[in-house]
Design a protein around this motif. Structure first.
Motif, short mmCIF file in Angstrom:
data_model
loop_
_atom_site.label_atom_id
_atom_site.label_comp_id
_atom_site.label_asym_id
_atom_site.label_seq_id
_atom_site.Cartn_x
_atom_site.Cartn_y
_atom_site.Cartn_z
N ALA A 361 0.81 -1.21 0.00
CA ALA A 361 0.00 0.00 0.00
C ALA A 361 0.85 1.26 0.00
O ALA A 361 0.37 2.33 -0.38
N LEU A 362 2.10 1.14 0.44
CA LEU A 362 3.05 2.24 0.45
C LEU A 362 4.44 1.66 0.26
O LEU A 362 4.67 0.47 0.51
N GLY A 363 5.37 2.51 -0.16
CA GLY A 363 6.74 2.05 -0.32
C GLY A 363 7.43 1.73 0.99
O GLY A 363 8.52 1.15 0.99
N HIS A 364 6.79 2.06 2.14
CA HIS A 364 7.37 1.72 3.44
C HIS A 364 7.24 0.24 3.75
O HIS A 364 8.08 -0.34 4.45
N THR A 365 6.15 -0.37 3.31
CA THR A 365 5.84 -1.72 3.75
C THR A 365 6.71 -2.75 3.04
O THR A 365 7.13 -2.56 1.90
N GLY A 366 6.98 -3.84 3.74
CA GLY A 366 7.76 -4.92 3.15
C GLY A 366 9.25 -4.67 3.10
O GLY A 366 9.97 -5.37 2.38
N ARG A 367 9.73 -3.70 3.86
CA ARG A 367 11.16 -3.37 3.86
C ARG A 367 11.72 -3.47 5.27
O ARG A 367 11.01 -3.33 6.26
N ARG A 368 13.02 -3.67 5.33
CA ARG A 368 13.70 -3.70 6.63
C ARG A 368 13.86 -2.28 7.14
O ARG A 368 14.13 -1.35 6.38
N PHE A 369 13.71 -2.12 8.44
CA PHE A 369 13.91 -0.81 9.05
C PHE A 369 15.39 -0.49 9.13
O PHE A 369 16.24 -1.38 9.17
N ASN A 370 15.69 0.80 9.16
CA ASN A 370 17.07 1.23 9.35
C ASN A 370 17.51 0.91 10.77
O ASN A 370 16.72 0.93 11.72
N ALA A 371 18.80 0.65 10.91
CA ALA A 371 19.36 0.33 12.23
C ALA A 371 19.79 1.59 12.99
O ALA A 371 20.25 1.49 14.13
N VAL A 372 19.65 2.75 12.36
CA VAL A 372 20.00 4.02 13.01
C VAL A 372 18.83 4.97 12.82
O VAL A 372 18.03 4.84 11.89
N PRO A 373 18.69 5.97 13.71
CA PRO A 373 17.58 6.92 13.58
C PRO A 373 17.79 7.86 12.40
O PRO A 373 18.92 8.12 11.98
N ILE A 374 16.68 8.38 11.89
CA ILE A 374 16.76 9.39 10.84
C ILE A 374 16.47 10.76 11.45
O ILE A 374 15.91 10.85 12.55
N PRO A 375 16.84 11.84 10.77
CA PRO A 375 16.58 13.18 11.31
C PRO A 375 15.08 13.42 11.50
O PRO A 375 14.26 13.06 10.64
N THR A 376 14.74 14.03 12.63
CA THR A 376 13.35 14.32 12.95
C THR A 376 13.27 15.64 13.70
O THR A 376 14.01 15.85 14.67
N LEU A 377 12.37 16.52 13.29
CA LEU A 377 12.17 17.80 13.95
C LEU A 377 11.14 17.65 15.06
O LEU A 377 10.02 17.19 14.82
N SER A 378 11.51 18.03 16.26
CA SER A 378 10.58 17.95 17.39
C SER A 378 9.45 18.94 17.22
O SER A 378 9.66 20.10 16.84
N GLN A 379 8.24 18.51 17.49
CA GLN A 379 7.07 19.39 17.43
C GLN A 379 6.77 20.05 18.76
O GLN A 379 5.85 20.86 18.85
N GLY A 380 7.56 19.73 19.79
CA GLY A 380 7.29 20.29 21.10
C GLY A 380 6.12 19.61 21.78
O GLY A 380 5.65 18.56 21.33
N LYS A 381 5.63 20.19 22.85
CA LYS A 381 4.56 19.59 23.65
C LYS A 381 3.25 20.32 23.41
O LYS A 381 3.17 21.54 23.53
N ASN A 382 2.24 19.56 23.09
CA ASN A 382 0.90 20.12 22.90
C ASN A 382 0.19 20.17 24.24
O ASN A 382 -0.08 19.14 24.85
N GLY A 383 -0.10 21.37 24.70
CA GLY A 383 -0.77 21.53 25.99
C GLY A 383 -2.27 21.38 25.92
O GLY A 383 -2.95 21.51 26.95
N THR A 384 -2.81 21.12 24.73
CA THR A 384 -4.25 20.95 24.57
C THR A 384 -4.57 19.49 24.35
O THR A 384 -3.98 18.84 23.49
N SER A 385 -5.49 18.97 25.12
CA SER A 385 -5.79 17.53 25.06
C SER A 385 -6.84 17.19 24.01
O SER A 385 -7.00 16.03 23.64
N GLU A 386 -7.55 18.17 23.51
CA GLU A 386 -8.65 17.89 22.59
C GLU A 386 -8.12 17.48 21.21
O GLU A 386 -7.14 18.02 20.72
N PHE A 387 -8.82 16.50 20.62
CA PHE A 387 -8.44 16.02 19.30
C PHE A 387 -9.67 15.46 18.60
O PHE A 387 -10.71 15.23 19.22
#
Length: 765
Positions: A361-387
């Motif tokens: 369904a996506l190019g992610h599926t059926g593949r091995r995961f990387n053994a190291v982390p990839i770069p990711t930007l922190s979104q910080g903390k959401n102080g609102t609980s509603e979703f």
């Protein structure tokens, strides 16, 4: 005019790594040399960068500026160009007003996360980070339009969605071990062309071909023949739309009554089979779910069903369920029943066997995961609980304070005053666009960052021009792709376009939170900062770990892959006592006590056949499949060269079976009108026997282009199927999207052909 450039810039998109060079008029594209099957979607970039649809300056809706005469938003209102400082001051004041008068729970942070493969200029992360810093939070969405039902039901049944869909059976295992693939909904290559964060090698076609040459048999159970590639040599089982659960139940019934099931596996690894067995055998409703029963529902002969069931235990069998099946009313049921069918075969956790939700369904599926982390930007903390569940945005805007059910919880919709959207086009993703138009007229203010005049931008109040991916530096990475790509800018930004980060930094300065948002870094410093955890992990693993400047100069970096160990389902199979599943019982839940406690009649405590409440009838006899396009990602770059090359008379093609076309006097290439009680659109007929009778297929992603006028349900002249689809939840447990299928009628269009204005900028005052 932009100057031509000699150098090729490495870059990445969700549909593939590549290099680009601006020739002064268009973009030259060179696919990644190690990709065995590069996606043609890359060619959309060639003409997109300087298209007339690009937004050149900050714009504000004229009617919004005149607060005393606020009028309903429409797609044909005038905009006013504003200097950057002026519009940022205006927006900062509006944000401050909303925060002071209503608080963070009055802001909906909309984004869909697909705007760029870059991990820093990731619009969803940027807008959420800004709202967390500037407001202390925002009303967020959970789950996705693609997998809204499965993301909720799988944790009840097997465990985490990511684990079942991605840390499970790999394409290498399929190529080597699998004897039979039962692909409910198919494995269309147009879907696996795409992976969030980028993809350097498209491997799916080759893996299916290797398996087929070894003798594996693929069954494509779908209304569309080409939902599996020719290389798979698939046996097509055309099935009536939305009836897959009935087929799965009949297969399970045959396994049970002919004693072909693995009772020992079920006894050791599952819970609740005894209750499900009563339903399967019809002991309480006097309706055995056998092959004869299913034949009348699915259109597949009973003998074919029985023969297929008898084949499944003979070798290594893999059951897959595509996203498409759960993007419909009661979409939780095929996901759950597919797991139960695989459990009865006793092969869950075996290499190349068992159950893998959404493989292909996506190019992610059926593949091995990387053994190291990839770069990711922190979104910080959401102080609102509603979703909200993401597909319930129109419900939220139209019904503030109204209660709704979600996954065993009783919740209320927040009262949204401001929508801040960066990345994504809800007039593509969402269903029943005419209802969505009414919903987006409720908020006081809509703010959009966008690179082109999408329908969402034309419906916004404040529109800030954002750069496109090739106009900025970034790092491309995906957790399942073994390449880190230095996405080097290939050309200057168009007009006055700015990076999302720079826009938010300027707003943060005006709101007094600049340091918290930027942490004192500019873009280049952020890229080096985000790269460092990856570099450190590579060094600790003894791998090549250049510093940032060397990586940037090289243009790419190899990342090691984790072992192909089958993930948590393999561990569970090997030792279920010490490796319990993250379900309430620690086992595969064929019957769920938790779901039974919810008391939902639209999601029983075991998988069941629940027929749609909107079946075809005399007025709307055709089933429309509104699936993902092959010429673009969602609606991105619909104005691009490749997307445009596949349209007919500028309109999206709709595929019909020759029998249905002949009954309506429709010839190949005719412009047709698709309609139901919710709306209507024009499309161009493409007649093919790859679509079973009674079905029409119109891909999503053609930009919504309503015919001018005051009609409540204006005709979309361009071919957007979401003027037709239902805006209801899959069930009360998941509240997912039901946009995959709907009922329609189709007729040849005989009136004067309306002009297409989908890509025209709005009128300026």
């Amino acid at each position: 005019m932009d100057q031509a450039r000699e150098d090729w810039s490495p870059h990445s998109a969700h549909w593939g790594a590549f290099s680009a060079r601006w020739n002064g008029a268009t973009l030259d594209i060179r696919p990644y040399e190690e990709d065995p099957a590069p996606s043609s979607i890359l060619q959309n970039f060639t003409t997109a960068m300087r298209h007339k649809a690009r937004i050149l300056r900050p714009m504000v809706r004229k009617a919004w500026l005149d607060r005393s005469a606020r009028s309903e938003r429409t797609f044909d209102q005038k905009f006013v160009a504003c200097p950057w400082d002026e519009v940022l001051d205006l927006l900062a004041n509006e944000l401050s007003r909303i925060r002071t008068e209503y608080g963070a729970a009055a802001v909906y942070g909309g984004s869909y996360g697909w705007s760029s493969a870059g991990r820093f200029h990731h619009a969803q992360s940027q807008v959420h980070r800004f709202l967390n810093m500037a407001f202390g939070g925002y009303v967020r969405s959970v789950n996705s339009y693609s997998a809204g039902a499965s993301a909720v039901i799988l944790p009840h049944v097997l465990g985490g969605y990511e684990d079942v869909s991605r840390r499970n059976v790999t394409w290498d295992q399929v190529a080597e071990h699998t004897d039979t693939v039962l692909a409910f909904g198919g494995m269309a290559l147009k879907n696996s062309d795409v992976a969030s964060g980028g993809i350097s090698r498209h491997i799916e076609r080759d893996a299916m071909q290797k398996a087929a040459r070894r003798g594996a048999v693929f069954y494509g159970i779908a209304p569309l023949r080409d939902d599996l590639p020719e290389e798979a040599g698939a046996r097509w089982l055309p099935i009536r739309v939305g009836t897959d659960v009935a087929l799965m139940l009949a297969l399970a019934h045959t396994l049970l009554v002919e004693n072909l099931w693995d009772s020992a596996f079920v006894a050791r690894y599952c819970t609740g089979f005894d209750i499900f067995e009563r339903y399967l055998l019809g002991r309480d409703d006097n309706t055995p779910k056998d092959a004869a029963w299913a034949a009348g529902i699915t259109g597949i002969p009973a003998a074919t069903i029985v023969d297929l069931a008898r084949r499944l235990p003979r070798g290594r069998t893999l059951i897959t369920v595509s996203h498409s099946l759960q993007r419909a009313q009661y979409g939780e049921q095929p996901v759950w029943m597919g797991a139960v069918l695989a459990a009865m075969l006793g092969q869950i956790g075996l290499p190349g066997g068992g159950y893998n939700y959404a493989l292909g369904a996506l190019g992610h599926t059926g593949r091995r995961f990387n053994a190291v982390p990839i770069p990711t930007l922190s979104q910080g903390k959401n102080g609102t609980s509603e979703f909200i569940p993401v597909a319930r945005v129109a419900d939220m805007l139209l019904n503030p304070g109204e209660s709704f059910e979600y996954n065993g919880r009783s919740m209320r919709y927040p009262d949204i005053k401001l929508v801040y959207w960066a990345g994504g086009n809800p007039f593509h993703h969402h269903q029943d666009i005419n209802r969505l138009r009414r919903a987006f007229n409720v908020p006081q203010t809509i703010v959009v960052h966008e690179s082109a005049w999408t329908p969402m931008a034309k419906f916004a109040d404040i529109v800030l021009p954002a750069t496109m991916t090739l106009e900025r530096d970034d790092i491309g990475a995906a957790g399942t792709d073994p390449r880190l790509i230095a996405m080097r800018r290939a050309m200057d930004p168009v007009g006055e376009a700015r990076d999302d980060f720079d826009i938010f930094a300027a707003l943060s300065r005006r709101l007094g939170v600049e340091q918290a948002f930027t942490e004192g870094r500019d873009t280049r410093q952020w890229l080096a900062h985000l790269y460092e955890p990856t570099r450190k992990a590579l060094a600790e693993a003894g791998c090549d770990a250049p510093d940032f400047e060397e990586f940037w100069e090289r243009g790419e970096l190899a990342l090691p892959s984790a072992p192909d160990d089958g993930g948590f389902l393999r561990a569970f199979r090997n030792d279920p006592l010490n490796n319990k599943l993250p379900t309430p019982s620690g086992k595969i839940e064929i019957y769920s006590k938790a779901i039974a406690g919810f008391g939902y009649d639209d999601c029983p405590p075991h998988p069941a056949w629940l027929p749609s409440t909107e079946p075809p009838d005399a007025r709307r006899p055709l089933m429309l499949i509104a699936n993902q396009p092959a010429t673009r990602l969602h609606s991105q770059l619909d104005f691009g060269a490749y997307s445009q090359s596949k349209k007919i008379a500028g309109r999206e093609p709709v595929r019909l079976n020759p029998v249905d076309a002949a009954r309506r006097g429709i010839a190949d290439g005719d412009i047709v009108r698709l309609f139901n009680d919710r709306g209507a659109c024009l499309a161009a007929a493409a007649i093919t026997d790859d679509v079973m009778p009674g079905v029409v297929q119109l891909s999503t992603g053609a930009w919504y282009d309503p015919e001018p006028g005051a009609a409540e349900h204006p005709l979309c002249v361009h071919g957007n199927p979401n003027v037709l689809t239902r805006d209801i939840g899959t069930s009360r447990i998941a509240q997912g999207c039901c946009g995959q299928v709907t009922v329609v009628e189709c007729e040849k269009y005989t009136g004067a052909l309306p002009a297409i204005h989908a890509f025209d900028p709005p009128e300026q005052d």
